[in-house]
Write an enzyme that holds these catalytic residues in place. Structure first.
Site, PDB file in Angstrom:
ATOM      1  N   GLY A 230       0.449  -1.229   0.241  1.00 42.84           N
ATOM      2  CA  GLY A 230       0.320   0.065  -0.134  1.00 42.84           C
ATOM      3  C   GLY A 230       0.499   0.929  -0.365  1.00 42.84           C
ATOM      4  N   CYS A 231       2.105   1.026   0.040  1.00 43.87           N
ATOM      5  CA  CYS A 231       2.880   2.708  -0.120  1.00 43.87           C
ATOM      6  C   CYS A 231       3.902   2.429  -1.192  1.00 43.87           C
ATOM      7  CB  CYS A 231       4.103   1.986   1.334  1.00 43.87           C
ATOM      8  SG  CYS A 231       3.605   2.019   2.656  1.00 43.87           S
ATOM      9  N   MET A 232       3.472   4.186  -2.291  1.00 40.35           N
ATOM     10  CA  MET A 232       4.028   3.447  -3.606  1.00 40.35           C
ATOM     11  C   MET A 232       6.024   3.804  -3.065  1.00 40.35           C
ATOM     12  SD  MET A 232       2.163   6.008  -5.298  1.00 40.35           S
ATOM     13  CE  MET A 232       3.558   6.541  -7.205  1.00 40.35           C
TER      14      MET A 232
END
Length: 143
Positions: free
Chosen positions: A49-51
């Protein structure tokens, strides 16, 4: 319900007049984080969910309630700063306090709520969710 170190962090952020100074301070906090060894940068420790790439590990110390220590790292300087905020708020705290900590209040008081892109905000909350899930599992295991 912020711990003393988090209150001090919030106070430090309030000393800066504009966002650029706060941003520089956030990056400086991230630079002070210890790096995770490559061996700990595994698919299991990676936060989805983290870029940016983010790895988050936890160690539960038995007790009632258990205390959890977190370690994390990222390939992004600004995200490392966000990790530093999270480590201040959560690492070394009892699981019940971790669950009760209002990260939104801390986030707002620091002023991050107005200055992060939606993608960074999503990544931040993905880390918070992982931390909260770990605390909830530790509480359940200790009952």
């Amino acid at each position: 319900m912020a711990n003393a170190a988090t209150e001090e962090l919030i106070e430090n952020f309030s000393l800066f007049d504009d966002w650029e100074e706060r941003y520089a301070y956030l990056i400086d906090l991230g630079r002070k984080l210890p790096d995770l060894p490559e061996a700990e940068r595994t698919p299991e420790s990676k936060v989805e969910g983290c870029m940016s790439q983010v790895w988050l590990l936890s160690e539960v110390e038995p007790g009632n309630p258990p205390v959890i220590r977190y370690r994390a790292d990222s390939d992004s300087q600004i995200v490392r700063g966000l990790i530093a905020v999270l480590m201040t708020a959560y690492s070394g705290e009892p699981a019940d306090r971790i669950i009760a900590t209002d990260i939104n209040d801390i986030f707002n008081r620091i002023g991050l709520d107005r200055h992060l892109s939606p993608n960074r905000r999503n990544g931040f909350y993905a880390m918070v969710q992982r931390i909260s899930d770990t605390a909830a599992r530790a509480m359940k295991a200790s009952s």
